[in-house]
Design an enzyme around this catalytic site. Structure first.
Site, PDB file in Angstrom:
ATOM      1  N   ASP A  88      40.091  22.761 -42.877  1.00 28.87           N
ATOM      2  CA  ASP A  88      38.988  23.345 -42.282  1.00 28.87           C
ATOM      3  C   ASP A  88      39.241  23.379 -40.578  1.00 28.87           C
ATOM      4  O   ASP A  88      38.157  23.482 -40.029  1.00 28.87           O
ATOM      5  CB  ASP A  88      37.697  22.456 -42.587  1.00 28.87           C
ATOM      6  CG  ASP A  88      37.297  22.968 -43.918  1.00 28.87           C
ATOM      7  OD1 ASP A  88      37.829  23.729 -44.628  1.00 28.87           O
ATOM      8  OD2 ASP A  88      36.562  22.167 -44.469  1.00 28.87           O
ATOM      9  N   ASP A 237      31.347  10.501 -51.867  1.00 32.29           N
ATOM     10  CA  ASP A 237      32.337   9.569 -52.756  1.00 32.29           C
ATOM     11  C   ASP A 237      31.329   8.767 -53.571  1.00 32.29           C
ATOM     12  O   ASP A 237      31.342   8.775 -54.770  1.00 32.29           O
ATOM     13  CB  ASP A 237      33.282   8.930 -52.056  1.00 32.29           C
ATOM     14  CG  ASP A 237      33.047   8.299 -50.681  1.00 32.29           C
ATOM     15  OD1 ASP A 237      31.815   8.108 -50.450  1.00 32.29           O
ATOM     16  OD2 ASP A 237      33.944   7.914 -50.179  1.00 32.29           O
TER      17      ASP A 237
END
Length: 415
Positions: A88, A237
Site C-alpha cells: 500500500d 489480529d
C-alpha cells in the site's frame, strides 16, 4: 465535598489497579505450576497442503527487499507455496518491491506484488484483499521487519496440522535490536514477559490468547467462519482471534521456532506504537465483551482472563488520574491520608511482585544475562509505564467513547 470526590476517585483508581495486578499474579502462579516442557514437536505428513504467505507493507523501503527474500527462503514445496507482497506504499518502497518480487519469480517461486488503489482498512484491508486472490487453506502473515528462519514454515505448519481445531499458530518473537539501547532493552524485557509468561501460560491453560499480527499462521476455514478480517478496530489480529474463539476454535503458541523483529528505538516512536495498541485493545473490548460474556461454552476462567487482558490498558489512565488526584488530595488536606499511605505501600509491594514475577522468569528462561544486568533493565520499566500513562490516557479514553483514529505505522530501519 469536592475533596471527598477526589479522594474517592484516587481510591477507585487504586482498587482498579489492584484488580489488574491480580491478573498478572494469576499468570505468575500458573507459570510456576505448569510444566515448562511442550513435548516433542509434531511431524509433517507426506501430503503437504498449499500455503499462502502474506507480507503487508506501507512505506518500508529499508526492509521490504529483505522481507521478500526471507519469505522466498522458507522451506516448502514450490508448487504449494504462494507469496503475496501486499503493498500500500506511496514512496520508493514499491520500486524496490518490484525488483524483489521479480527475483523470486525468476527462481521459480509463485510471488505476486499486489497494489491497491487506496489504503482502506489499512493492514486488515490489505490482508482481506489478498485472500480474495488466492484460496490456499493456510495463510502465514509477516510484517515487513520480521525475519523467520528457513525451517519456520515446516515446524509451524506441523503444529497447525496436528491440531485440527487450531484457528492459528503464533510463534514467539525475538528482537534483533533488543540490545541497542536502554529503551530497546526495557521493551525486550516487557515483550519477553508477554511471550514467555503471558502467551505461554494462557495457551497452556486453554484460555484465549493473542495473535501478535505477525510470525503466525491462520487456518482459512476459521478465518472465514469468524467473518474474515475486520478493520473497525486498530487491533485487527486480536479482534479476529476472539471471534474465532467465539466460534469454537482455539490457538497454539510455540516458543520455538521464533521470528526476529525490530523494536522502536526512540521514545516518541515507542509511544506511538503503544498508543495504537492501547486504543486497539479498548476498541476490541467495546466490540466483543458482551458476546464473550454471553458465550455459553466459555469457562468462567476464560471470560475473566480475557476481560482483564483487554482491560489492562486502562492501567495507564488509572495511573495518570490517580497520580493527579493524589497530588490534589495532599494539597487539599495538607497531608497524605493514612488510608492512602497504606494503599501506596500495598501498591508498591504489588508493583514489585508483578514486575519481578513477570520479567525475572522470562529473563532466566531466555538466558538474557546476569542478575545485575537484569536489575538495571528492570529499573527502567516503571519510568516507561508512567510515561505511557500520561501519553496514552487521552487516546485510550477517546477509544473508550468510540473515537476512530488512523492506523499509524512504526518506522523500521532494518536493524
Amino acid at each position: 465535598m469536592l475533596l471527598f470526590f477526589v479522594d474517592l476517585i484516587v481510591l477507585l483508581c487504586l482498587l482498579a489497579q489492584f484488580a489488574i495486578a491480580g491478573y498478572f499474579l494469576y499468570l505468575i502462579y500458573w507459570l510456576r505450576e505448569l510444566p515448562q516442557e511442550q513435548g516433542a514437536e509434531a511431524s509433517l505428513p507426506d501430503d503437504l497442503p498449499r500455503v499462502l504467505i502474506q507480507i503487508p507493507v506501507y512505506n518500508e523501503p529499508l526492509v521490504v527487499d529483505r522481507a521478500v527474500a526471507t519469505a522466498g527462503a522458507l522451506v516448502w514445496p514450490r508448487d504449494r507455496l504462494t507469496i503475496q507482497l501486499l503493498d500500500d506504499s506511496n514512496d520508493l518502497t514499491s520500486d524496490i518491491a518490484v525488483h524483489a518480487v521479480a527475483r523470486l519469480r525468476r527462481d521459480g517461486i509463485d510471488a505476486h506484488h499486489i497494489r491497491r488503489n487506496d489504503r482502506s482498512g489499512f493492514k486488515a484491508g490489505a490482508l482481506a484483499a489478498g485472500l480474495e486472490l488466492n484460496d490456499a487453506p493456510y495463510v502465514a502473515v509477516f510484517d515487513a521487519d520480521f525475519v523467520p528462519p528457513p525451517d519456520w514454515l515446516g515446524r509451524t505448519m506441523a503444529a497447525m496440522l496436528a491440531n485440527p481445531r487450531a484457528a492459528f499458530v503464533q510463534t514467539r518473537i525475538e528482537w534483533g535490536n533488543g540490545d541497542s539501547n536502554w529503551l530497546t532493552r526495557a521493551q525486550r524485557l516487557m515483550q519477553d514477559a508477554h511471550f514467555a509468561v503471558e502467551q505461554d501460560v494462557r495457551a497452556r491453560r486453554g484460555v484465549p490468547f493473542q495473535f501478535n499480527g505477525t510470525g503466525g499462521i491462520w487456518r482459512r476455514a476459521a478465518v472465514e467462519e469468524a467473518g474474515g478480517w475486520s478493520h473497525d478496530t486498530l487491533s485487527e489480529d486480536l479482534d479476529l482471534v476472539l471471534r474465532t474463539y467465539l466460534k469454537g476454535w482455539t490457538g497454539v503458541f510455540l516458543m520455538e521456532p521464533h521470528v526476529v523483529g525490530e523494536l522502536p528505538q526512540k521514545v516518541d516512536e515507542f509511544g506511538t506504537q503503544q498508543s495504537r495498541w492501547s486504543k486497539g485493545f479498548v476498541q476490541v473490548a467495546r466490540k466483543l465483551l458482551v458476546p464473550i460474556w454471553n458465550a455459553a461454552d466459555w469457562s468462567t476462567e476464560a471470560k475473566f482472563t480475557t476481560t482483564v487482558a483487554l482491560g489492562q490498558q486502562l492501567i495507564f489512565p488509572l495511573l495518570a488520574v490517580g497520580i493527579v488526584g493524589l497530588v490534589i488530595s495532599i494539597l487539599g488536606h495538607g497531608k497524605l491520608l493514612g488510608l492512602f499511605r497504606f494503599g501506596l505501600w500495598l501498591w508498591l509491594i504489588g508493583m514489585l511482585v508483578v514486575l519481578f514475577g513477570m520479567t525475572w522468569g522470562a529473563y532466566r528462561r531466555l538466558q538474557r544475562g546476569d542478575l545485575v544486568r537484569y536489575l538495571v533493565t528492570a529499573a527502567s520499566v516503571p519510568a516507561l509505564i508512567v510515561y505511557l500513562a500520561f501519553v496514552n490516557t487521552a487516546s485510550i479514553v477517546g477509544a473508550g467513547f468510540g473515537k476512530k483514529t488512523e492506523f499509524k505505522r512504526t518506522p523500521k530501519t532494518g536493524t
